[in-house]
Design a protein around this motif. Structure first.
Motif, PDB file in Angstrom:
ATOM      1  N   ASP A   2       9.451  -8.681   2.572  1.00  0.00           N
ATOM      2  CA  ASP A   2       9.048  -6.825   2.983  1.00  0.00           C
ATOM      3  C   ASP A   2       9.221  -6.142   1.533  1.00  0.00           C
ATOM      4  O   ASP A   2       8.066  -5.254   1.583  1.00  0.00           O
ATOM      5  CB  ASP A   2      10.096  -7.027   4.173  1.00  0.00           C
ATOM      6  CG  ASP A   2       9.579  -6.641   5.421  1.00  0.00           C
ATOM      7  OD1 ASP A   2       7.958  -7.707   5.259  1.00  0.00           O
ATOM      8  OD2 ASP A   2       9.612  -7.065   6.625  1.00  0.00           O
ATOM      9  N   LEU A  38       6.759  -5.642  -0.901  1.00  0.00           N
ATOM     10  CA  LEU A  38       5.616  -5.264  -0.433  1.00  0.00           C
ATOM     11  C   LEU A  38       5.540  -3.558  -0.451  1.00  0.00           C
ATOM     12  O   LEU A  38       5.529  -2.980  -0.750  1.00  0.00           O
ATOM     13  CB  LEU A  38       4.972  -5.405   0.996  1.00  0.00           C
ATOM     14  CG  LEU A  38       4.197  -6.739   0.973  1.00  0.00           C
ATOM     15  CD1 LEU A  38       3.780  -6.688   2.782  1.00  0.00           C
ATOM     16  CD2 LEU A  38       2.853  -6.867   0.286  1.00  0.00           C
ATOM     17  N   ALA A  42       4.102  -0.817  -2.353  1.00  0.00           N
ATOM     18  CA  ALA A  42       3.186   0.043  -1.074  1.00  0.00           C
ATOM     19  C   ALA A  42       3.674   1.430  -1.784  1.00  0.00           C
ATOM     20  O   ALA A  42       3.271   3.232  -2.547  1.00  0.00           O
ATOM     21  CB  ALA A  42       4.000   0.070   0.161  1.00  0.00           C
ATOM     22  N   PHE A  93       1.986   2.528  -5.139  1.00  0.00           N
ATOM     23  CA  PHE A  93       0.417   2.906  -4.626  1.00  0.00           C
ATOM     24  C   PHE A  93       0.665   4.856  -3.937  1.00  0.00           C
ATOM     25  O   PHE A  93       0.372   5.442  -4.406  1.00  0.00           O
ATOM     26  CB  PHE A  93       0.188   2.189  -4.222  1.00  0.00           C
ATOM     27  CG  PHE A  93      -1.283   0.753  -4.511  1.00  0.00           C
ATOM     28  CD1 PHE A  93      -0.160   0.071  -5.549  1.00  0.00           C
ATOM     29  CD2 PHE A  93      -2.559   1.277  -4.665  1.00  0.00           C
ATOM     30  CE1 PHE A  93      -0.551  -1.066  -5.683  1.00  0.00           C
ATOM     31  CE2 PHE A  93      -3.526   0.459  -4.929  1.00  0.00           C
ATOM     32  CZ  PHE A  93      -2.215  -1.225  -5.713  1.00  0.00           C
ATOM     33  N   LEU A 106      -0.599   9.414  -4.432  1.00  0.00           N
ATOM     34  CA  LEU A 106      -0.883   9.906  -3.457  1.00  0.00           C
ATOM     35  C   LEU A 106      -0.344  11.375  -2.713  1.00  0.00           C
ATOM     36  O   LEU A 106      -0.906  11.954  -2.506  1.00  0.00           O
ATOM     37  CB  LEU A 106      -1.043   8.886  -1.967  1.00  0.00           C
ATOM     38  CG  LEU A 106      -2.002   8.162  -2.079  1.00  0.00           C
ATOM     39  CD1 LEU A 106      -2.035   6.730  -1.744  1.00  0.00           C
ATOM     40  CD2 LEU A 106      -3.986   8.607  -2.087  1.00  0.00           C
ATOM     41  N   VAL A 136       5.625  -3.308   8.166  1.00  0.00           N
ATOM     42  CA  VAL A 136       5.535  -3.470   6.397  1.00  0.00           C
ATOM     43  C   VAL A 136       3.941  -3.898   6.250  1.00  0.00           C
ATOM     44  O   VAL A 136       3.395  -3.141   5.212  1.00  0.00           O
ATOM     45  CB  VAL A 136       6.179  -4.692   6.014  1.00  0.00           C
ATOM     46  CG1 VAL A 136       6.482  -4.510   4.652  1.00  0.00           C
ATOM     47  CG2 VAL A 136       7.690  -4.358   6.060  1.00  0.00           C
ATOM     48  N   LEU A 143       1.585  -0.660   7.155  1.00  0.00           N
ATOM     49  CA  LEU A 143       2.244   0.444   5.473  1.00  0.00           C
ATOM     50  C   LEU A 143       1.277   0.337   4.461  1.00  0.00           C
ATOM     51  O   LEU A 143       1.074   1.147   3.744  1.00  0.00           O
ATOM     52  CB  LEU A 143       3.496   0.880   6.200  1.00  0.00           C
ATOM     53  CG  LEU A 143       3.732   1.447   4.145  1.00  0.00           C
ATOM     54  CD1 LEU A 143       4.275   2.869   4.773  1.00  0.00           C
ATOM     55  CD2 LEU A 143       5.206   0.955   3.822  1.00  0.00           C
ATOM     56  N   THR A 144       1.949  -1.474   4.263  1.00  0.00           N
ATOM     57  CA  THR A 144       1.114  -1.491   3.025  1.00  0.00           C
ATOM     58  C   THR A 144      -0.147  -1.771   2.408  1.00  0.00           C
ATOM     59  O   THR A 144      -1.441  -0.876   1.882  1.00  0.00           O
ATOM     60  CB  THR A 144       1.445  -3.129   2.597  1.00  0.00           C
ATOM     61  OG1 THR A 144       2.886  -2.822   2.630  1.00  0.00           O
ATOM     62  CG2 THR A 144       1.399  -2.542   0.617  1.00  0.00           C
ATOM     63  N   VAL A 170      -1.228   2.276   2.885  1.00  0.00           N
ATOM     64  CA  VAL A 170      -1.642   2.523   1.357  1.00  0.00           C
ATOM     65  C   VAL A 170      -2.815   2.617   0.484  1.00  0.00           C
ATOM     66  O   VAL A 170      -3.634   3.129  -0.269  1.00  0.00           O
ATOM     67  CB  VAL A 170      -0.235   2.787   0.899  1.00  0.00           C
ATOM     68  CG1 VAL A 170      -0.274   3.143  -0.817  1.00  0.00           C
ATOM     69  CG2 VAL A 170       1.086   3.181   2.162  1.00  0.00           C
ATOM     70  N   VAL A 171      -3.193   1.141   0.077  1.00  0.00           N
ATOM     71  CA  VAL A 171      -3.582   0.130  -0.749  1.00  0.00           C
ATOM     72  C   VAL A 171      -5.064   0.903   0.022  1.00  0.00           C
ATOM     73  O   VAL A 171      -5.982   1.130  -0.968  1.00  0.00           O
ATOM     74  CB  VAL A 171      -3.513  -1.558  -0.474  1.00  0.00           C
ATOM     75  CG1 VAL A 171      -4.739  -1.871  -1.760  1.00  0.00           C
ATOM     76  CG2 VAL A 171      -1.423  -1.715  -1.460  1.00  0.00           C
ATOM     77  N   ILE A 172      -5.290   0.479   0.898  1.00  0.00           N
ATOM     78  CA  ILE A 172      -6.680   1.390   1.375  1.00  0.00           C
ATOM     79  C   ILE A 172      -7.332   2.166   1.476  1.00  0.00           C
ATOM     80  O   ILE A 172      -8.489   2.360   0.412  1.00  0.00           O
ATOM     81  CB  ILE A 172      -7.210   0.441   3.051  1.00  0.00           C
ATOM     82  CG1 ILE A 172      -7.091  -1.204   2.967  1.00  0.00           C
ATOM     83  CG2 ILE A 172      -8.370   0.790   3.027  1.00  0.00           C
ATOM     84  CD1 ILE A 172      -7.169  -1.847   4.149  1.00  0.00           C
TER      85      ILE A 172
END
Lengths: 275, 287
Positions: A13, A16, A20, A23, A27, B101, B104-105, B108-110
């Protein structure tokens, strides 16, 4: 023995979330800047809240005309792609022929060609046959470049519709076009949606094709006109650029969510690409 | 089968075939033709056949060799190493992570992947600019700042391509990992194989076909990136981030040499075809 399960989950977790966050930074910039009265290039908490950036871009010149152009180009090309792909996929999926395999292999080969490479000769060709700077020329090329993948996807989805359902219709004297339109296509609704949305999204975001094939500014789709925020107008209005980006990106994100939901969160392309 | 029946069955393919022949096969054939001519954009009514001159010229042109090198760096860094490894790591971590999680990840990545190319370009332009987010973070960490788009443009655009393209690998690998029976990994775990050994001896061999397909598609995708680099650096400063597609564009339009630009395009197309054939071979072993 390695670590216990809960601590491994916690580690996964944490890793990741770190990815996130990395990334999400670019945005976050666009989301924060579009409502920031004094935006710059870094991610920061807005010093106030404004919709002025949106107001400034909501004009025919800046927003409506390019979006309408995008819609005409991508809508037209998507319709052409989907109709041609559905027609072409039908005999490939339903009838045996010695030509099926070579045709499908050629299609698959064309799917992975770098289309960027042929834009210069396409430009030269379009100048020669007077298709340059015409929306129809761009639509035809868009459709052709998307067709190989669309046919391939469509054929795979069509293979999933059992043939027995059509046989009854055939005995009743239905033509193959009738059974395609009345029986096969309605049964492969989600597949049809995936091909349509995927084609549309690919073209909506494509920059190079309209950049090369269209010359007149008021014919440009949003993917090209967004460049106007830079250079030509002198100062870069980052807030307006961000607002424009948000509006221009929203449709494709919504469409993606729509299709992803419909497929139960799974993603068909992974499977389709594997053959 | 009677011939007219065969024709009527093949008829629905006709519209697609016409479009493909006119607008895809046609331009490719035309590409092969003009790559051997001295076609120019301005001041010349007709062109003449020059044989392999464009190709010989390319091999002696430092700017071309520079573009080949940068394309190689860009592809290896962003596609072979970046998208591929990060995509696999994300897919593997997601199998262990908790659901929120994971969602969420993935989201964001997509999103980074679904965004239009030019918008992605602007977001990363803002991120890497001298007054952008990356330098703000480095400053906050008391690390030296740089004008990334000026000093290391090829690195910046490679990172941009990783940001944009990792989702695809992540999806491919998530699907591949789901197909590995959990008994196999559990048995290995009971036998005392550690994480890295399990990865090397079990996971990677079992998903090797997905790795092959994924590498191939990533590479092809990366070979044809234009908009992202164009928006971020225009290939500059100088020619420090000018990969082959941008070099092709510059030769054909800024220097008005369509023949030469097309010769470069043809080389790119040949490299692409080569990868495409390998991809077909990979698929055939699977089907």
């Amino acid at each position: 023995m390695s670590r216990s399960r809960p601590s491994r989950r916690l580690a996964a977790d944490a890793e990741l979330i770190a990815v996130a966050l990395a990334f999400a930074l670019p945005l976050a910039w666009v989301l924060l800047s579009c409502v920031d009265p004094h935006p710059d290039l870094k991610v920061k908490v807005p010093d106030g809240l404004t919709f002025g950036n949106f107001d400034a871009v909501l004009t025919p010149d800046i927003l409506y005309t390019p979006l309408l152009n995008s819609l005409i180009l991508c809508g037209g090309a998507t319709a052409l792609t989907v109709v041609c792909a559905a027609l072409a996929a039908y005999p490939l999926s339903r009838f045996r022929s010695r030509l099926n395999r070579p045709f499908l292999l050629t299609i698959l080969f064309a799917t992975s060609l770098p289309i960027t490479a042929i834009m210069v000769p396409v430009y030269a060709l379009f100048v020669r046959v007077d298709l340059i700077d015409t929306p129809q020329g761009t639509i035809f090329f868009f459709a052709a470049s998307q067709l190989p993948f669309a046919i391939w996807l469509m054929k795979n989805f069509m293979d999933g519709v059992p043939k027995e359902l059509e046989e009854a219709a055939w005995t009743d004297g239905a033509s193959s076009l009738q059974s395609l339109v009345r029986i096969v296509l309605p049964l492969m609704g989600p597949g049809l949606a995936v091909v349509t949305v995927f084609s549309f999204v690919m073209m909506w975001g494509n920059f190079f094709v309209p950049f090369m094939l269209l010359l007149t500014p008021d014919q440009m789709p949003a993917s090209v006109s967004i460049n106007e925020f830079f250079g030509n107008r002198g100062m870069v209005a980052y807030g307006q650029l961000a607002a424009f980006s948000v509006i221009y990106s929203t449709p494709v994100i919504l469409l993606y969510v729509l299709v992803a939901r419909r497929l139960g969160g799974g993603f068909a392309l992974g499977g389709a690409v594997k053959g | 089968m009677r011939p007219h029946r065969r024709i009527s069955r093949a008829l629905p393919v006709a519209p697609a075939l016409v479009l493909l022949l006119l607008f895809l096969a046609g331009p490719i054939a035309y590409c092969v033709y003009i790559a051997f001519t001295d076609l120019q954009l301005t001041g010349q009514a007709h062109s003449s056949f020059v044989g392999f001159a464009n190709f010989r010229r390319a091999l002696r042109d430092d700017a071309f060799l520079n573009a080949v090198w940068l394309t190689l760096v860009f592809t290896v860094l962003s596609s072979l190493v970046g998208q591929n490894t990060l995509g696999l790591a994300l897919a593997a971590l997601m199998k262990r992570a908790s659901k929120p999680v994971r969602t969420l990840t993935g989201g964001v990545v997509i999103t980074a992947w679904v965004l239009p190319e030019v918008v992605a370009g602007f977001l990363l332009y803002a991120f890497f600019r001298r007054e952008g987010t990356l330098n703000a973070i480095l400053h906050w960490l008391h690390l030296p700042r740089q004008n990334w788009l000026f000093t290391l443009p090829i690195l910046a655009v490679s990172f941009a391509n990783v940001w944009r393209g990792t989702a695809f690998s992540m999806l491919v690998y998530s699907a591949a990992l789901d197909e590995i029976p959990s008994e196999i990994t559990e048995a290995a775990e009971v036998d005392g194989a550690g994480g890295w050994r399990r990865l090397w001896h079990i996971t990677l061999p079992m998903i090797r076909r997905s790795i092959g397909t994924n590498l191939m598609l990533n590479t092809l995708q990366t070979l044809s990136v234009f908009g992202l680099i164009w928006v971020m650096t225009r290939g500059g400063p100088g020619d420090k981030s000018q990969t082959l597609p941008l070099f092709m564009y510059e030769q054909a339009f800024q220097n008005s040499m369509i023949g030469y630009g097309t010769a470069v395009a043809l080389l790119l197309l040949l490299v692409g075809s080569l990868f495409s054939v390998v991809y077909l071979r990979l698929l055939r072993t699977e089907v």
